[in-house]
Design an enzyme around this catalytic site. Structure first.
Site, mmCIF file in Angstrom:
data_model
loop_
_atom_site.group_PDB
_atom_site.id
_atom_site.type_symbol
_atom_site.label_atom_id
_atom_site.label_comp_id
_atom_site.label_asym_id
_atom_site.label_seq_id
_atom_site.Cartn_x
_atom_site.Cartn_y
_atom_site.Cartn_z
ATOM 1 N N PHE A 162 77.671 39.585 32.287
ATOM 2 C CA PHE A 162 77.204 39.368 30.911
ATOM 3 C C PHE A 162 76.486 40.584 30.340
ATOM 4 O O PHE A 162 76.407 40.748 29.112
ATOM 5 C CB PHE A 162 76.311 38.128 30.839
ATOM 6 C CG PHE A 162 74.875 38.341 31.240
ATOM 7 C CD1 PHE A 162 73.895 38.542 30.281
ATOM 8 C CD2 PHE A 162 74.483 38.305 32.572
ATOM 9 C CE1 PHE A 162 72.565 38.714 30.639
ATOM 10 C CE2 PHE A 162 73.171 38.471 32.941
ATOM 11 C CZ PHE A 162 72.196 38.679 31.974
ATOM 12 N N LYS A 163 75.989 41.459 31.208
ATOM 13 C CA LYS A 163 75.269 42.637 30.722
ATOM 14 C C LYS A 163 76.169 43.537 29.867
ATOM 15 O O LYS A 163 75.678 44.322 29.060
ATOM 16 C CB LYS A 163 74.703 43.433 31.895
ATOM 17 C CG LYS A 163 73.911 42.610 32.919
ATOM 18 C CD LYS A 163 72.623 42.080 32.359
ATOM 19 C CE LYS A 163 71.875 41.212 33.360
ATOM 20 N NZ LYS A 163 71.246 41.937 34.444
ATOM 21 N N ASP A 164 77.491 43.428 30.045
ATOM 22 C CA ASP A 164 78.416 44.245 29.249
ATOM 23 C C ASP A 164 78.282 43.970 27.757
ATOM 24 O O ASP A 164 78.489 44.866 26.940
ATOM 25 C CB ASP A 164 79.863 43.977 29.667
ATOM 26 C CG ASP A 164 80.201 44.559 31.021
ATOM 27 O OD1 ASP A 164 79.692 45.645 31.347
ATOM 28 O OD2 ASP A 164 80.984 43.922 31.764
ATOM 29 N N LEU B 219 75.351 46.130 26.883
ATOM 30 C CA LEU B 219 75.360 47.526 27.315
ATOM 31 C C LEU B 219 76.609 48.284 26.886
ATOM 32 O O LEU B 219 76.704 49.487 27.104
ATOM 33 C CB LEU B 219 75.143 47.603 28.823
ATOM 34 C CG LEU B 219 73.685 47.318 29.196
ATOM 35 C CD1 LEU B 219 73.528 47.058 30.678
ATOM 36 C CD2 LEU B 219 72.783 48.461 28.750
ATOM 37 N N THR C 66 72.810 44.889 35.750
ATOM 38 C CA THR C 66 72.426 45.816 34.688
ATOM 39 C C THR C 66 72.812 47.245 35.035
ATOM 40 O O THR C 66 73.283 48.006 34.188
ATOM 41 C CB THR C 66 70.911 45.740 34.419
ATOM 42 O OG1 THR C 66 70.602 44.480 33.826
ATOM 43 C CG2 THR C 66 70.456 46.840 33.465
#
Length: 513
Positions: free
Chosen positions: A110-112, A115, A162
């Site tokens: 989900f960090k994509d 980021l 992350t």
């Protein structure tokens, strides 16, 4: 939103571009705006809209000093062909509930979502040679000699996801370097390979002897070290910024997918405009669920935000008792990205729920740093209870959740999502209120934990584990994970926590900026 200041004081007032570039406030607090919620999202306007359209609407409300052209460029660059689903974060039915899949980006986590946006947002903040000696605030970056432009070094500690997502977003970005620290032996083998094989001339990755909380605390101390800041700027015109969710440029893009989930329910005629929904969010650092709270303040009809923890259940204990106490054993679990005892973004929630009481927040954070605990006033705890509920899952319950979800629904989930699945199924459902579980990572990032949960006979090699899970379930590992088996490892450094500052100095000098 007009200006941003620290959760611990209002002396410095920054624009959103300045806050994104700076990352964390000088006093160690996190940037907040007292205008949050002044602009309400018109829910009638998001039905049938694409992810990109909704992102422009929501981020336009959160980042007012970015032009619509700038946001359109950022959104278009972030959410394109690198994603394996054109919907970016598709919403899928799961029995009587729904799951929001947040893992279709280039690193399968989900960090994509944030980021892929943050580097693009940050590129729009470099409007002048640097903020220390700019002579012409209207100078364009391309008009500034390369050797006089201020360079940003992204510095981040990661509990697993992350780090790779930040590396993928910032690798070889102009006038940028990135240094990532991860806790040795406390990320999955696949997560570690994702980081240590990262390509790019401006990247550095290092394992540290300690847990994530140790690394994150050291990173915060590095940000607060003014002597180091002066030295980095003098030596290489480098300034530090963050890719963790303490940076608003990382947090705000996550608000978008809450509105997207609601829009999909509107499109499918599951709900009408104004109907309430619940979200169950696996979280360790409190950033993902905080984004849901921001969405609620911006007009999203959220009845409850359910916080799901693993065995490191400090958040669940806090939400139950009003006492935050990190003085407890730290457990390395099968959900490593949630193995956290200091949840940084909780500070932002406490700021807003206390009506912006900076003195209280400063006092609570001082107590946390000095004693490892704090207790909120009864009135504040009652206000929090109105919005947040919680639960947690042991490692055995996580395994059971993965197994049961597959056996009952033929839907494969990773250990972090399994924490949420277990917690959500333990909460009595209101049949009139749809529930949405946030699925935070591909199960193939944790193939051994998933395979063991499915009671498969597994080989020693994690990539063969991927194949075993694929054969047993008929699902396919993401290609960006499977190829790691033959990718060369570039980064092998392991240092003590005390060595992180010197590592940053050396990385700033070595980076091919």
């Amino acid at each position: 939103m007009n200006t941003f200041h620290s959760t611990r004081g209002i002396a410095d007032q920054l624009t959103s571009k300045q806050a994104i570039r700076k990352g964390i406030a000088s006093d160690g607090g996190l940037f907040v705006s007292d205008s949050l919620g002044d602009v309400q999202i018109d829910l009638d306007t998001i039905t049938d809209k694409s992810y990109q359209d909704i992102a422009r609407i929501v981020l336009g409300a959160l980042l007012p000093d970015f032009t619509q052209t700038e946001l359109a460029e950022c959104v278009g660059g972030a959410y394109g062909p690198k994603w394996t689903d054109s919907g970016i974060t598709p919403l899928k039915p799961l029995a009587d509930d729904y799951v929001l899949e947040l893992f279709h980006g280039p690193t399968s986590a989900f960090k994509d979502v944030a980021l892929q946006m943050l580097p693009r947002l940050m590129s729009k903040t470099n409007a002048a040679p640097n903020e220390h000696d700019a002579q012409d605030a209207k100078a364009r970056p391309e008009d500034v000699p390369a050797d006089t432009q201020e360079r940003i070094m992204i510095l981040t500690a990661t509990s697993g996801d992350t780090g790779k997502a930040a590396l993928a977003g910032f690798a070889d970005a102009p006038n940028t370097a990135i240094t990532v620290f991860y806790p040795q032996g406390q990320v999955s083998p696949i997560q570690q390979l994702q980081m240590t094989t990262q390509l790019g001339g401006n990247v550095a990755v290092c394992a540290v002897k300690g847990n994530f909380d140790d690394a994150q605390s050291a990173v915060k101390d590095i940000f607060a070290d003014r002597e180091l800041a002066r030295s980095l700027h003098a030596d290489s015109r480098t300034v530090l910024s963050s890719a963790n969710s303490i940076n608003i440029g990382r947090l705000f893009p996550q608000v978008v997918y809450y509105f997207v989930a609601y829009a999909r329910l509107l499109t499918d005629q599951v709900i009408n405009v104004g109907d309430e929904v619940e979200f169950c969010v696996p979280t360790g650092n409190f950033g993902d669920v905080l984004a849901g709270y921001y969405a609620k303040r911006m007009g999203l009809p959220v009845s409850k935000l359910i916080v799901a923890s693993d065995t490191n259940n400090v958040l669940c204990d806090f939400l139950t008792t009003g006492v935050y106490d990190r003085n407890r054993p730290f457990y390395t679990t099968n959900s490593p990205s949630m193995d956290i005892l200091i949840s940084s973004n909780l500070e932002r929630m406490l700021y807003y729920m206390s009506d912006g009481d900076t003195e209280l927040i400063s006092s609570l954070m001082k107590d946390l740093k000095e004693t490892g605990r704090f207790e909120v006033p009864a009135g504040l705890r009652s206000a929090i209870d109105e919005i947040f509920s919680c639960g947690w899952a042991s490692e055995s319950q996580v395994k059971s959740a993965i197994h049961d979800c597959w056996e009952q629904h033929h839907y494969l989930i990773d250990p972090h999502t399994a924490c949420g699945y277990h917690v959500m199924n333990g909460v009595e459902a209101d049949p009139l209120t749809p529930r949405i579980l946030l699925s935070t990572a591909s199960p193939y990032k944790f193939p051994r934990a998933v395979g063991e949960s499915l009671q498969l006979s597994l080989p020693d090699n994690d990539f063969q584990c991927m194949d075993a899970v694929a054969d047993a379930t008929g699902t396919t590992p993401p290609s960006q994970l499977r190829f790691l088996e033959t990718a060369p490892v570039r980064f092998k450094d392991v240092i003590p926590i005390e060595g992180m500052k010197d590592f940053v100095r050396k990385a700033a000098k070595k980076a091919d900026l």
